[in-house]
Design a protein around this motif. Structure first.
Motif, PDB file in Angstrom:
ATOM      1  N   CYS A 238     -12.718  10.852   0.173  1.00 44.06           N
ATOM      2  CA  CYS A 238     -12.760  11.499  -1.004  1.00 44.06           C
ATOM      3  C   CYS A 238     -12.413  13.040  -0.538  1.00 44.06           C
ATOM      4  CB  CYS A 238     -14.040  11.595  -1.361  1.00 44.06           C
ATOM      5  SG  CYS A 238     -14.440   9.716  -1.943  1.00 44.06           S
ATOM      6  N   GLU A 239     -13.125  13.535   0.358  1.00 41.50           N
ATOM      7  CA  GLU A 239     -12.586  15.056   0.611  1.00 41.50           C
ATOM      8  C   GLU A 239     -11.210  15.112   0.913  1.00 41.50           C
ATOM      9  OE1 GLU A 239     -14.022  18.518   3.716  1.00 41.50           O
ATOM     10  OE2 GLU A 239     -15.115  16.674   3.692  1.00 41.50           O
ATOM     11  N   GLU A 240     -10.444  14.421   1.558  1.00 42.10           N
ATOM     12  CA  GLU A 240      -9.027  14.696   1.881  1.00 42.10           C
ATOM     13  C   GLU A 240      -8.244  14.238   0.625  1.00 42.10           C
ATOM     14  OE1 GLU A 240      -8.307  12.561   6.452  1.00 42.10           O
ATOM     15  OE2 GLU A 240      -8.656  11.245   4.633  1.00 42.10           O
ATOM     16  N   LEU A 241      -8.743  13.598  -0.393  1.00 44.25           N
ATOM     17  CA  LEU A 241      -7.849  13.348  -1.747  1.00 44.25           C
ATOM     18  C   LEU A 241      -8.381  14.786  -2.400  1.00 44.25           C
ATOM     19  CD1 LEU A 241      -8.652   9.709  -2.498  1.00 44.25           C
ATOM     20  CD2 LEU A 241      -6.212  10.747  -2.123  1.00 44.25           C
ATOM     21  N   PHE A 242      -9.512  15.303  -2.670  1.00 39.17           N
ATOM     22  CA  PHE A 242     -10.059  16.378  -3.265  1.00 39.17           C
ATOM     23  C   PHE A 242      -8.782  17.587  -2.586  1.00 39.17           C
ATOM     24  CE2 PHE A 242     -13.083  20.050  -3.876  1.00 39.17           C
ATOM     25  CZ  PHE A 242     -12.577  19.988  -5.278  1.00 39.17           C
ATOM     26  N   HIS A 243      -8.773  17.795  -1.531  1.00 46.12           N
ATOM     27  CA  HIS A 243      -7.738  18.832  -0.777  1.00 46.12           C
ATOM     28  C   HIS A 243      -6.426  18.639  -1.493  1.00 46.12           C
ATOM     29  CE1 HIS A 243     -10.889  20.797   1.342  1.00 46.12           C
ATOM     30  NE2 HIS A 243     -11.341  19.977   1.733  1.00 46.12           N
ATOM     31  N   ALA A 244      -5.852  17.666  -1.326  1.00 47.87           N
ATOM     32  CA  ALA A 244      -4.615  17.157  -1.848  1.00 47.87           C
ATOM     33  C   ALA A 244      -4.654  17.421  -3.334  1.00 47.87           C
ATOM     34  CB  ALA A 244      -4.088  15.829  -1.665  1.00 47.87           C
ATOM     35  N   LEU A 245      -5.642  17.230  -4.230  1.00 45.58           N
ATOM     36  CA  LEU A 245      -5.582  17.617  -5.570  1.00 45.58           C
ATOM     37  C   LEU A 245      -5.449  19.012  -5.568  1.00 45.58           C
ATOM     38  CD1 LEU A 245      -5.314  16.756  -8.341  1.00 45.58           C
ATOM     39  CD2 LEU A 245      -7.885  16.236  -8.304  1.00 45.58           C
TER      40      LEU A 245
ATOM     41  N   THR B 244     -13.140   7.046  -9.908  1.00 45.19           N
ATOM     42  CA  THR B 244     -13.330   7.900  -9.077  1.00 45.19           C
ATOM     43  C   THR B 244     -12.026   8.654  -8.665  1.00 45.19           C
ATOM     44  OG1 THR B 244     -12.697   6.541  -6.901  1.00 45.19           O
ATOM     45  CG2 THR B 244     -15.096   6.603  -7.881  1.00 45.19           C
ATOM     46  N   ILE B 245     -12.151   9.630  -7.761  1.00 45.90           N
ATOM     47  CA  ILE B 245     -10.964  10.326  -7.370  1.00 45.90           C
ATOM     48  C   ILE B 245      -9.905   9.535  -6.747  1.00 45.90           C
ATOM     49  CG2 ILE B 245     -11.911  11.078  -4.851  1.00 45.90           C
ATOM     50  CD1 ILE B 245     -10.321  13.749  -5.391  1.00 45.90           C
ATOM     51  N   GLN B 246     -10.243   8.339  -6.104  1.00 40.63           N
ATOM     52  CA  GLN B 246      -9.447   7.326  -5.589  1.00 40.63           C
ATOM     53  C   GLN B 246      -8.655   6.823  -6.813  1.00 40.63           C
ATOM     54  OE1 GLN B 246      -8.679   6.409  -2.341  1.00 40.63           O
ATOM     55  NE2 GLN B 246     -10.525   7.370  -1.482  1.00 40.63           N
ATOM     56  N   ASP B 247      -9.158   6.400  -7.878  1.00 40.62           N
ATOM     57  CA  ASP B 247      -8.279   5.737  -9.119  1.00 40.62           C
ATOM     58  C   ASP B 247      -7.414   6.853  -9.455  1.00 40.62           C
ATOM     59  OD1 ASP B 247      -9.931   3.548  -8.937  1.00 40.62           O
ATOM     60  OD2 ASP B 247     -11.556   4.623  -9.646  1.00 40.62           O
ATOM     61  N   VAL B 248      -7.873   8.240  -9.639  1.00 37.10           N
ATOM     62  CA  VAL B 248      -7.028   9.231 -10.274  1.00 37.10           C
ATOM     63  C   VAL B 248      -5.752   9.353  -9.167  1.00 37.10           C
ATOM     64  CG1 VAL B 248      -6.757  11.632 -10.859  1.00 37.10           C
ATOM     65  CG2 VAL B 248      -8.656  10.101 -11.336  1.00 37.10           C
ATOM     66  N   ALA B 249      -6.192   9.378  -7.923  1.00 35.12           N
ATOM     67  CA  ALA B 249      -4.890   9.766  -6.867  1.00 35.12           C
ATOM     68  C   ALA B 249      -3.984   8.465  -6.926  1.00 35.12           C
ATOM     69  CB  ALA B 249      -5.790   9.577  -5.475  1.00 35.12           C
ATOM     70  N   VAL B 250      -4.215   7.177  -7.380  1.00 33.93           N
ATOM     71  CA  VAL B 250      -3.321   6.287  -7.298  1.00 33.93           C
ATOM     72  C   VAL B 250      -2.892   5.855  -5.805  1.00 33.93           C
ATOM     73  CG1 VAL B 250      -1.282   5.063  -8.237  1.00 33.93           C
ATOM     74  CG2 VAL B 250      -2.578   6.760  -9.561  1.00 33.93           C
ATOM     75  N   ASP B 251      -1.877   6.452  -5.382  1.00 34.94           N
ATOM     76  CA  ASP B 251      -1.439   5.985  -3.966  1.00 34.94           C
ATOM     77  C   ASP B 251      -1.630   7.203  -3.049  1.00 34.94           C
ATOM     78  OD1 ASP B 251       0.352   8.068  -5.058  1.00 34.94           O
ATOM     79  OD2 ASP B 251       2.275   6.685  -4.605  1.00 34.94           O
ATOM     80  N   GLY B 252      -2.860   8.023  -3.446  1.00 34.38           N
ATOM     81  CA  GLY B 252      -2.894   9.328  -2.684  1.00 34.38           C
ATOM     82  C   GLY B 252      -2.063  10.475  -2.985  1.00 34.38           C
ATOM     83  N   THR B 253      -1.059  10.407  -4.022  1.00 38.29           N
ATOM     84  CA  THR B 253      -0.185  11.575  -4.345  1.00 38.29           C
ATOM     85  C   THR B 253      -0.392  12.142  -5.771  1.00 38.29           C
ATOM     86  OG1 THR B 253       1.438  10.216  -5.445  1.00 38.29           O
ATOM     87  CG2 THR B 253       1.632  10.364  -2.921  1.00 38.29           C
ATOM     88  N   PHE B 254      -1.652  11.668  -6.549  1.00 34.29           N
ATOM     89  CA  PHE B 254      -1.720  11.994  -7.806  1.00 34.29           C
ATOM     90  C   PHE B 254      -0.597  12.190  -8.751  1.00 34.29           C
ATOM     91  CE2 PHE B 254      -5.236  13.295  -4.920  1.00 34.29           C
ATOM     92  CZ  PHE B 254      -6.173  13.343  -5.738  1.00 34.29           C
ATOM     93  N   PRO B 255       0.284  11.036  -8.972  1.00 35.30           N
ATOM     94  CA  PRO B 255       1.388  11.179  -9.615  1.00 35.30           C
ATOM     95  C   PRO B 255       1.370  11.721 -10.859  1.00 35.30           C
ATOM     96  CG  PRO B 255       0.792   8.804  -9.260  1.00 35.30           C
ATOM     97  CD  PRO B 255      -0.113   9.661  -8.554  1.00 35.30           C
ATOM     98  N   SER B 256       2.436  12.357 -11.402  1.00 33.68           N
ATOM     99  CA  SER B 256       2.423  13.156 -12.725  1.00 33.68           C
ATOM    100  C   SER B 256       2.111  12.029 -13.868  1.00 33.68           C
ATOM    101  CB  SER B 256       3.183  14.032 -12.914  1.00 33.68           C
ATOM    102  OG  SER B 256       4.585  13.229 -12.954  1.00 33.68           O
ATOM    103  N   SER B 257       3.117  11.108 -13.676  1.00 36.29           N
ATOM    104  CA  SER B 257       2.767   9.950 -14.878  1.00 36.29           C
ATOM    105  C   SER B 257       1.526   9.578 -15.284  1.00 36.29           C
ATOM    106  CB  SER B 257       3.837   8.686 -14.341  1.00 36.29           C
ATOM    107  OG  SER B 257       3.739   7.866 -15.362  1.00 36.29           O
ATOM    108  N   GLU B 258       1.025   9.585 -16.318  1.00 34.61           N
ATOM    109  CA  GLU B 258      -0.313   9.279 -16.558  1.00 34.61           C
ATOM    110  C   GLU B 258      -1.441  10.093 -15.878  1.00 34.61           C
ATOM    111  OE1 GLU B 258      -0.555   5.064 -17.134  1.00 34.61           O
ATOM    112  OE2 GLU B 258       1.115   5.047 -18.441  1.00 34.61           O
ATOM    113  N   PHE B 259      -1.248  11.274 -15.248  1.00 34.65           N
ATOM    114  CA  PHE B 259      -2.359  11.781 -14.787  1.00 34.65           C
ATOM    115  C   PHE B 259      -3.343  12.211 -15.535  1.00 34.65           C
ATOM    116  CE2 PHE B 259      -4.265  16.047 -13.295  1.00 34.65           C
ATOM    117  CZ  PHE B 259      -4.873  15.469 -11.946  1.00 34.65           C
ATOM    118  N   THR B 260      -2.804  12.758 -16.891  1.00 30.73           N
ATOM    119  CA  THR B 260      -3.925  13.312 -17.930  1.00 30.73           C
ATOM    120  C   THR B 260      -4.835  12.270 -18.150  1.00 30.73           C
ATOM    121  OG1 THR B 260      -2.318  15.054 -18.449  1.00 30.73           O
ATOM    122  CG2 THR B 260      -4.116  14.482 -20.053  1.00 30.73           C
TER     123      THR B 260
END
Length: 151
Positions: free
Chosen positions: A16-23, A117-133
């Motif tokens: 989660c922390e790694e994903l948070f920093h990417a976000l 969770t952040i894992q769901d929002v990250a999808v593949d770890g890249t937080f794709p812009s499509s449907e991000f909102t």
């Protein structure tokens, strides 16, 4: 698969922390769709990882999520403006409306897995812009629901 001890999400392939920093890196680029949702994303993360809550015990994060779900980014921007004005060195004495009205519904953090969770929002770890909102809105709703119900 080891779950996050705070939000219950899988920590594989990234924590989660790694994903948070990417976000945060995407947020700080101030580009759509990530930048405008920075406060909402940080609020979701903090409330799902309560060991990281600031000194206000999450009151501002809670207020931001409620404002977002009730009135969208316009409401969030109004709330942030109020908080900034209330934190001014020119304002003495009375706490801001945000501080008075934003107390969490209970002090204890939810103890079960959040439905988003952040894992769901990250999808593949890249937080794709499509449907991000839409994913962030679902994350906010799941966070508020969990804290409101006490899971």
């Amino acid at each position: 698969m080891k779950p996050c001890p705070e939000c219950g999400a899988s920590t594989e392939p990234r924590s989660c922390e790694e994903l948070f920093h990417a976000l945060l890196a995407l947020d700080h680029a101030r580009q759509e769709p990530w930048g405008p949702l920075h406060g909402v994303s940080v609020s979701c993360f903090l409330l799902q990882h309560p060991s990281r809550l600031p000194a206000d015990d999450g009151a501002m994060a809670w207020a931001l999520l409620r404002a977002y779900l009730e009135g969208g980014l316009d409401e969030v921007n109004q709330l942030v403006g109020q908080a900034r004005r209330g934190n001014s060195h020119r304002v003495k004495g009375e706490p801001s409306r945000v501080a008075r009205d934003a107390a969490l519904p209970h002090r204890d953090a939810p103890r079960s897995r959040f439905s988003v969770t952040i894992q769901d929002v990250a999808v593949d770890g890249t937080f794709p812009s499509s449907e991000f909102t839409q994913r962030v809105e679902a994350w906010a709703a799941a966070t508020v629901d969990a804290w409101s119900c006490g899971m």
